[in-house]
Design a protein around this motif. Structure first.
Motif, PDB file in Angstrom:
ATOM      1  N   ARG A   1       1.493   7.117  -6.656  1.00 57.86           N
ATOM      2  CA  ARG A   1       0.434   8.083  -6.972  1.00 57.86           C
ATOM      3  C   ARG A   1       0.906   9.521  -6.789  1.00 57.86           C
ATOM      4  O   ARG A   1       0.363  10.437  -7.406  1.00 57.86           O
ATOM      5  CB  ARG A   1      -0.794   7.818  -6.089  1.00 57.86           C
ATOM      6  CG  ARG A   1      -1.658   6.666  -6.544  1.00 57.86           C
ATOM      7  CD  ARG A   1      -2.999   6.664  -5.831  1.00 57.86           C
ATOM      8  NE  ARG A   1      -2.848   6.336  -4.429  1.00 57.86           N
ATOM      9  CZ  ARG A   1      -2.953   5.114  -3.926  1.00 57.86           C
ATOM     10  NH1 ARG A   1      -3.186   4.089  -4.732  1.00 57.86           N
ATOM     11  NH2 ARG A   1      -2.821   4.894  -2.632  1.00 57.86           N
ATOM     12  N   ARG A   2       1.907   9.729  -5.955  1.00 58.99           N
ATOM     13  CA  ARG A   2       2.370  11.081  -5.652  1.00 58.99           C
ATOM     14  C   ARG A   2       3.553  11.511  -6.513  1.00 58.99           C
ATOM     15  O   ARG A   2       3.938  12.685  -6.493  1.00 58.99           O
ATOM     16  CB  ARG A   2       2.755  11.171  -4.165  1.00 58.99           C
ATOM     17  CG  ARG A   2       1.581  10.915  -3.233  1.00 58.99           C
ATOM     18  CD  ARG A   2       2.024  10.784  -1.778  1.00 58.99           C
ATOM     19  NE  ARG A   2       0.923  10.348  -0.938  1.00 58.99           N
ATOM     20  CZ  ARG A   2       0.025  11.147  -0.383  1.00 58.99           C
ATOM     21  NH1 ARG A   2       0.107  12.461  -0.585  1.00 58.99           N
ATOM     22  NH2 ARG A   2      -0.939  10.684   0.376  1.00 58.99           N
TER      23      ARG A   2
ATOM     24  N   GLY B   1      -0.627  12.199 -16.761  1.00 62.26           N
ATOM     25  CA  GLY B   1      -1.499  11.572 -15.777  1.00 62.26           C
ATOM     26  C   GLY B   1      -2.154  10.325 -16.340  1.00 62.26           C
ATOM     27  O   GLY B   1      -1.919   9.940 -17.490  1.00 62.26           O
ATOM     28  N   ASN B   2      -2.970   9.684 -15.524  1.00 62.99           N
ATOM     29  CA  ASN B   2      -3.707   8.507 -15.987  1.00 62.99           C
ATOM     30  C   ASN B   2      -5.105   8.505 -15.389  1.00 62.99           C
ATOM     31  O   ASN B   2      -5.363   9.154 -14.368  1.00 62.99           O
ATOM     32  CB  ASN B   2      -2.956   7.217 -15.651  1.00 62.99           C
ATOM     33  CG  ASN B   2      -2.708   7.046 -14.168  1.00 62.99           C
ATOM     34  OD1 ASN B   2      -3.643   6.969 -13.374  1.00 62.99           O
ATOM     35  ND2 ASN B   2      -1.445   7.006 -13.770  1.00 62.99           N
TER      36      ASN B   2
ATOM     37  N   ASP C   1       0.832  -1.207   0.000  1.00 59.71           N
ATOM     38  CA  ASP C   1       0.000   0.000   0.000  1.00 59.71           C
ATOM     39  C   ASP C   1       0.864   1.254   0.000  1.00 59.71           C
ATOM     40  O   ASP C   1       0.543   2.258  -0.658  1.00 59.71           O
ATOM     41  CB  ASP C   1      -0.923   0.005   1.226  1.00 59.71           C
ATOM     42  CG  ASP C   1      -2.056  -1.005   1.093  1.00 59.71           C
ATOM     43  OD1 ASP C   1      -2.310  -1.449  -0.041  1.00 59.71           O
ATOM     44  OD2 ASP C   1      -2.672  -1.344   2.120  1.00 59.71           O
ATOM     45  N   SER C   2       1.967   1.201   0.737  1.00 59.20           N
ATOM     46  CA  SER C   2       2.872   2.361   0.786  1.00 59.20           C
ATOM     47  C   SER C   2       3.504   2.613  -0.574  1.00 59.20           C
ATOM     48  O   SER C   2       3.658   3.767  -0.996  1.00 59.20           O
ATOM     49  CB  SER C   2       3.968   2.125   1.828  1.00 59.20           C
ATOM     50  OG  SER C   2       3.417   1.989   3.129  1.00 59.20           O
ATOM     51  N   ALA C   3       3.856   1.529  -1.282  1.00 57.91           N
ATOM     52  CA  ALA C   3       4.450   1.672  -2.611  1.00 57.91           C
ATOM     53  C   ALA C   3       3.448   2.279  -3.584  1.00 57.91           C
ATOM     54  O   ALA C   3       3.793   3.179  -4.374  1.00 57.91           O
ATOM     55  CB  ALA C   3       4.933   0.311  -3.115  1.00 57.91           C
ATOM     56  N   LEU C   4       2.195   1.812  -3.550  1.00 59.15           N
ATOM     57  CA  LEU C   4       1.166   2.363  -4.429  1.00 59.15           C
ATOM     58  C   LEU C   4       0.904   3.830  -4.108  1.00 59.15           C
ATOM     59  O   LEU C   4       0.716   4.659  -5.008  1.00 59.15           O
ATOM     60  CB  LEU C   4      -0.125   1.558  -4.290  1.00 59.15           C
ATOM     61  CG  LEU C   4      -0.101   0.112  -4.802  1.00 59.15           C
ATOM     62  CD1 LEU C   4      -1.463  -0.537  -4.583  1.00 59.15           C
ATOM     63  CD2 LEU C   4       0.278   0.058  -6.271  1.00 59.15           C
ATOM     64  N   ASP C   5       0.877   4.168  -2.824  1.00 59.48           N
ATOM     65  CA  ASP C   5       0.649   5.547  -2.412  1.00 59.48           C
ATOM     66  C   ASP C   5       1.785   6.444  -2.898  1.00 59.48           C
ATOM     67  O   ASP C   5       1.552   7.573  -3.355  1.00 59.48           O
ATOM     68  CB  ASP C   5       0.537   5.615  -0.889  1.00 59.48           C
ATOM     69  CG  ASP C   5       0.131   7.002  -0.405  1.00 59.48           C
ATOM     70  OD1 ASP C   5      -0.896   7.515  -0.881  1.00 59.48           O
ATOM     71  OD2 ASP C   5       0.847   7.566   0.428  1.00 59.48           O
TER      72      ASP C   5
END
Length: 284
Positions: A15-16, A207-208, A8-12
């Motif tokens: 996203r940033r 962006g996506n 979850d930390s990697a995905l977060d």
């Protein structure tokens, strides 16, 4: 203290970060936490890479859905081949088993026949809608039907400092029912645009966007599946293009217009004062 979920930390974090460099950021995370390799590769959409089929000489697109180790399956020949230079990220088949180059899972004869026809259909779609670019379609078997992915990539011809890339990834599942099929479509568009000139400087817009729909459509034979998938993808791309143009581009234009102007601040204030004077004179 709650345990931190690395995935979850990697995905977060992704996203940033700048979406233009998603592939680089993803490779960096994988090198830091190798145990997340497969979860990240299957969850994060990356800009598509173009390769050339050694059997047919036609271009096709590389993604995690046609990858097995360092090998990728060409939709035109149906065979796995290792692109020149290699990708080197490792891979698994649909059952989660590591396999060597050239030994990856392939669809059944019936699903492969549909895959061939889908590639021909979307090659026409690509030419009509994109007037260029590259398309690829990959199918694989499910216990109660089949699944697949439709890939489209268009790179705008650079003119001066302007460039742009469009990648669309449409993943679907088709579950067979009596005279109908239930389709679940997840579509992602990855867009990168950049431009620049002496007056405005440089601007980068990247962006996506991801959208999902489900639909039940009538099916008479395997040809109906191709038509149904084509309709779903076409409708979804139209909606996403309109949304990008009206909402995202429109909002970006408003923000840039408020922040930057070709005219000098003195001229803008003078025009504003003149406009206010005219309004006040009309109220008298």
């Amino acid at each position: 203290m709650a345990e931190v979920d690395q995935f979850d930390s990697a995905l977060d974090l992704l996203r940033r970060l700048d979406p233009k460099h998603t592939s680089e950021h993803l490779n960096s995370l994988i090198s830091l936490v190798p145990s997340l390799t497969e979860d990240l590769l299957s969850s994060v959409d990356q800009p598509l890479t173009i390769a050339r089929c050694r059997t047919t000489g036609r271009d096709y697109l590389l993604c995690d859905y046609n990858r097995d180790g360092d090998s990728y399956r060409s939709p035109w020949s149906g065979e796995f081949e290792t692109p020149l230079g290699g990708q080197g990220l490792g891979g698994v088949d649909d059952q989660g088993n590591n396999e060597g180059a050239g030994e990856g899972a392939v669809p059944s004869e019936r699903v492969r026949d549909m895959e061939v026809r889908a590639n021909e259909a979307f090659d026409v779609y690509r030419e009509l809608y994109y007037e260029g670019g590259v398309s690829s379609v990959y199918f694989w078997n499910l216990d109660d039907g089949f699944a697949g992915v439709v890939l489209l990539k268009k790179v705008a011809t650079p003119s001066g400092k302007s460039e742009g890339t469009w990648d669309s990834i449409h993943v679907f599942e088709a579950v067979d029912r009596a005279r109908t099929a239930h389709y679940k479509l997840t579509s992602t568009v990855i867009l990168h645009l950049s431009t620049g000139n002496d007056n405005l400087g440089e601007m980068d817009l990247s962006g996506n966007m991801t959208r999902q729909i489900e639909s039940d459509l009538p099916v008479e034979d395997d040809t109906s599946h191709i038509a149904n998938i084509g309709k779903l993808v076409e409708d979804m791309e139209l909606k996403m293009r309109n949304l990008l143009q009206e909402v995202y581009f429109g909002k970006a234009k408003d923000v840039v217009g408020d922040l930057r102007s070709i005219a000098s601040l003195t001229e803008a204030n003078r025009d504003k004062a003149t406009h206010q004077e005219m309004i006040n004179s009309m109220k008298r």
